[in-house]
Design a protein around this motif. Structure first.
Motif, PDB file in Angstrom:
ATOM      1  N   MET A 130       0.830  -1.161  -0.003  1.00  0.00           N
ATOM      2  CA  MET A 130       0.161  -0.011  -0.080  1.00  0.00           C
ATOM      3  C   MET A 130       0.834   1.093  -0.070  1.00  0.00           C
ATOM      4  SD  MET A 130      -2.720   1.485   2.677  1.00  0.00           S
ATOM      5  CE  MET A 130      -1.405   2.125   3.787  1.00  0.00           C
ATOM      6  N   GLU A 131       0.647   2.288  -0.899  1.00  0.00           N
ATOM      7  CA  GLU A 131       1.052   3.428  -0.748  1.00  0.00           C
ATOM      8  C   GLU A 131       0.003   4.499  -1.084  1.00  0.00           C
ATOM      9  OE1 GLU A 131       3.985   3.269  -4.078  1.00  0.00           O
ATOM     10  OE2 GLU A 131       2.474   3.718  -5.645  1.00  0.00           O
ATOM     11  N   LEU A 132       0.568   5.520  -0.697  1.00  0.00           N
ATOM     12  CA  LEU A 132      -0.552   6.952  -0.567  1.00  0.00           C
ATOM     13  C   LEU A 132      -0.143   7.817  -1.895  1.00  0.00           C
ATOM     14  CD1 LEU A 132      -0.667   7.726   3.174  1.00  0.00           C
ATOM     15  CD2 LEU A 132      -2.039   5.994   1.949  1.00  0.00           C
ATOM     16  N   SER A 133      -0.870   7.961  -2.994  1.00  0.00           N
ATOM     17  CA  SER A 133      -0.644   8.596  -3.939  1.00  0.00           C
ATOM     18  C   SER A 133      -1.842   9.137  -4.637  1.00  0.00           C
ATOM     19  CB  SER A 133       0.362   7.671  -5.177  1.00  0.00           C
ATOM     20  OG  SER A 133       0.423   8.632  -6.103  1.00  0.00           O
ATOM     21  N   PHE A 134      -2.021  10.249  -5.486  1.00  0.00           N
ATOM     22  CA  PHE A 134      -2.958  10.749  -5.959  1.00  0.00           C
ATOM     23  C   PHE A 134      -4.257  10.954  -5.169  1.00  0.00           C
ATOM     24  CE2 PHE A 134      -0.554   8.719  -9.406  1.00  0.00           C
ATOM     25  CZ  PHE A 134      -0.485   9.710 -10.295  1.00  0.00           C
ATOM     26  N   GLY A 135      -4.019  11.186  -3.754  1.00  0.00           N
ATOM     27  CA  GLY A 135      -4.917  11.520  -2.724  1.00  0.00           C
ATOM     28  C   GLY A 135      -5.693  10.229  -2.384  1.00  0.00           C
ATOM     29  N   GLU A 136      -5.168   9.336  -2.666  1.00  0.00           N
ATOM     30  CA  GLU A 136      -5.861   8.068  -2.182  1.00  0.00           C
ATOM     31  C   GLU A 136      -4.521   6.845  -1.921  1.00  0.00           C
ATOM     32  OE1 GLU A 136      -8.042   6.634  -5.317  1.00  0.00           O
ATOM     33  OE2 GLU A 136      -6.666   6.043  -6.602  1.00  0.00           O
ATOM     34  N   ALA A 137      -5.143   5.771  -1.180  1.00  0.00           N
ATOM     35  CA  ALA A 137      -4.486   4.508  -0.841  1.00  0.00           C
ATOM     36  C   ALA A 137      -4.390   3.640  -2.024  1.00  0.00           C
ATOM     37  CB  ALA A 137      -4.747   4.041   0.373  1.00  0.00           C
ATOM     38  N   ARG A 138      -3.368   3.169  -2.565  1.00  0.00           N
ATOM     39  CA  ARG A 138      -3.338   2.090  -3.386  1.00  0.00           C
ATOM     40  C   ARG A 138      -2.210   1.157  -3.462  1.00  0.00           C
ATOM     41  NH1 ARG A 138      -2.583   5.592  -9.106  1.00  0.00           N
ATOM     42  NH2 ARG A 138      -0.495   6.413  -8.746  1.00  0.00           N
ATOM     43  N   ALA A 139      -2.229   0.134  -4.287  1.00  0.00           N
ATOM     44  CA  ALA A 139      -1.073  -0.682  -4.626  1.00  0.00           C
ATOM     45  C   ALA A 139      -0.034  -0.168  -5.440  1.00  0.00           C
ATOM     46  CB  ALA A 139      -1.441  -1.968  -5.121  1.00  0.00           C
ATOM     47  N   GLY A 140       1.174  -0.273  -4.843  1.00  0.00           N
ATOM     48  CA  GLY A 140       2.683  -0.118  -5.889  1.00  0.00           C
ATOM     49  C   GLY A 140       3.658  -0.815  -5.325  1.00  0.00           C
ATOM     50  N   CYS A 146       7.928   3.433   3.724  1.00  0.00           N
ATOM     51  CA  CYS A 146       7.825   4.633   4.543  1.00  0.00           C
ATOM     52  C   CYS A 146       7.561   4.291   6.080  1.00  0.00           C
ATOM     53  CB  CYS A 146       6.577   5.520   4.155  1.00  0.00           C
ATOM     54  SG  CYS A 146       6.778   6.133   2.586  1.00  0.00           S
ATOM     55  N   GLN A 147       7.277   3.162   6.328  1.00  0.00           N
ATOM     56  CA  GLN A 147       7.158   2.851   7.742  1.00  0.00           C
ATOM     57  C   GLN A 147       8.768   2.958   8.255  1.00  0.00           C
ATOM     58  OE1 GLN A 147       4.814  -0.526   8.618  1.00  0.00           O
ATOM     59  NE2 GLN A 147       5.398  -0.764  10.665  1.00  0.00           N
ATOM     60  N   ILE A 148       9.643   2.469   7.737  1.00  0.00           N
ATOM     61  CA  ILE A 148      10.865   2.670   7.925  1.00  0.00           C
ATOM     62  C   ILE A 148      11.385   4.098   8.310  1.00  0.00           C
ATOM     63  CG2 ILE A 148      13.500   2.063   7.462  1.00  0.00           C
ATOM     64  CD1 ILE A 148      12.572  -0.330   5.992  1.00  0.00           C
ATOM     65  N   ASP A 172      -4.427  12.583   5.296  1.00  0.00           N
ATOM     66  CA  ASP A 172      -4.617  11.403   6.251  1.00  0.00           C
ATOM     67  C   ASP A 172      -5.775  10.589   5.927  1.00  0.00           C
ATOM     68  OD1 ASP A 172      -4.294  10.120   8.589  1.00  0.00           O
ATOM     69  OD2 ASP A 172      -5.410  11.403   9.787  1.00  0.00           O
ATOM     70  N   PRO A 173      -5.502   9.377   5.313  1.00  0.00           N
ATOM     71  CA  PRO A 173      -6.182   8.418   4.734  1.00  0.00           C
ATOM     72  C   PRO A 173      -7.101   7.455   5.797  1.00  0.00           C
ATOM     73  CG  PRO A 173      -4.301   7.646   4.519  1.00  0.00           C
ATOM     74  CD  PRO A 173      -3.892   8.911   5.190  1.00  0.00           C
ATOM     75  N   PHE A 174      -6.515   7.357   6.960  1.00  0.00           N
ATOM     76  CA  PHE A 174      -7.151   6.427   7.837  1.00  0.00           C
ATOM     77  C   PHE A 174      -7.263   7.002   9.233  1.00  0.00           C
ATOM     78  CE2 PHE A 174      -4.629   3.962   4.897  1.00  0.00           C
ATOM     79  CZ  PHE A 174      -5.734   3.265   4.091  1.00  0.00           C
TER      80      PHE A 174
END
Length: 293
Positions: A130-140, A146-148, A172-174
């Motif tokens: 999961m990555e946050l891009s284009f204003g939404e959470a999606r697969a990449g 980024c957790q690191i 902030d998505p969640f």
């Protein structure tokens, strides 16, 4: 013009900018990928020509003194998101962590997350996360690493190291699910032009160690000589806002430097950052602003 009116206008401008950016990327995805390609070439040229001393030395022996330790949960409840992306993220984290674990940051050296980890690709074993891009959470591919960088940034701001490049998500998505750290205290990365960098402007040598337990990513920042001071990082002015039909979240991150001895005397207090982000869920508690345009 009142402060509230200025604040309202700023939010409207921010919202309009976000919408325009999203619209352009949706209508012209080729332009987006060309822009990313160009920025990556530019960064590689900078790495090649800037003559800066980037960290590259690792040691399997831990430095003597620990400054800060932190852990973050590997699998989190993130709305209705596909749990397989969370599972894949763990694989991505383990691949990326190997490139950083044990890294030494000597005096005058620069830590660059993207330079150390490299580009996440399928060939290297990275999976869709999961990555946050284009204003939404999606697969990449490589999503979740980024957790690191989030964890490392939390360690670094508890030290005299100097952060020189840091980005954070614009939304902030969640909702918080067991959040321990203040909102907006992380650092996002996107290879390679959204980097996380800090510089060692001290006379000490530092070391970052990362490892995994069954449920957590864990990390620590160590130093070769004991410091007689420490840091306390805390949050101020946290608030959810609703303006029109859109929710926002704001806060401030502050830091105190204090002596370990002499009763913990505070030496300095500073504002590290002010956060303001669009929220894509409905907060349980918020203040609604109704301001005339």
């Amino acid at each position: 013009m009142s402060y509230d009116q200025l604040f309202f206008n700023a939010i409207n401008s921010y919202s309009s900018l976000v919408k325009k950016r999203k619209l352009i990327s949706q209508r012209h995805p080729l332009l987006y990928f060309l822009a990313v390609w160009a920025r990556r070439i530019q960064r590689k040229a900078i790495w090649l020509l800037d003559n800066k001393n980037y960290t590259k030395t690792k040691s399997t022996t831990a430095l003597q003194y620990r400054i800060k330790k932190h852990q973050s949960v590997l699998l989190k409840k993130l709305g209705e998101n596909n749990m397989q992306l969370q599972i894949n993220k763990v694989t991505n984290l383990k691949i990326a962590a190997k490139q950083i674990n044990g890294i030494l940051i000597h005096p005058g050296e620069i830590f660059s997350f993207c330079k150390l980890v490299g580009q996440p690709t399928q060939k290297k074993g990275y999976l869709p996360g999961m990555e946050l891009s284009f204003g939404e959470a999606r697969a990449g591919i490589g999503g979740g690493i980024c957790q690191i960088s989030n964890l490392i940034h939390w360690l670094v701001i508890h030290s005299p190291l100097t952060v020189t490049e840091r980005y954070h998500h614009s939304f902030d998505p969640f909702p918080d699910d067991g959040r321990v750290l203040p909102f907006g205290s992380g650092a996002t990365v996107f290879y390679n032009y959204r980097d996380y960098q800090f510089t060692n402007n001290t006379d000490y040598t530092f070391q970052i160690n990362l490892w995994f337990t069954e449920k957590c990513l864990e990390g620590e920042l160590r130093v070769n000589k004991e410091l007689d001071f420490a840091y306390h990082v805390f949050e101020k002015e946290h608030q959810f806002l609703k303006i029109g039909d859109q929710f926002y979240r704001k806060n401030e991150i502050w830091r105190e430097k204090f002596l370990k001895f002499q009763g913990g005397k505070v030496l300095d207090t500073e504002l590290l950052t002010k956060n303001f982000a669009r929220v894509t869920y409905t907060p349980s508690d918020y203040m609604e602003l109704r301001l005339e345009k």
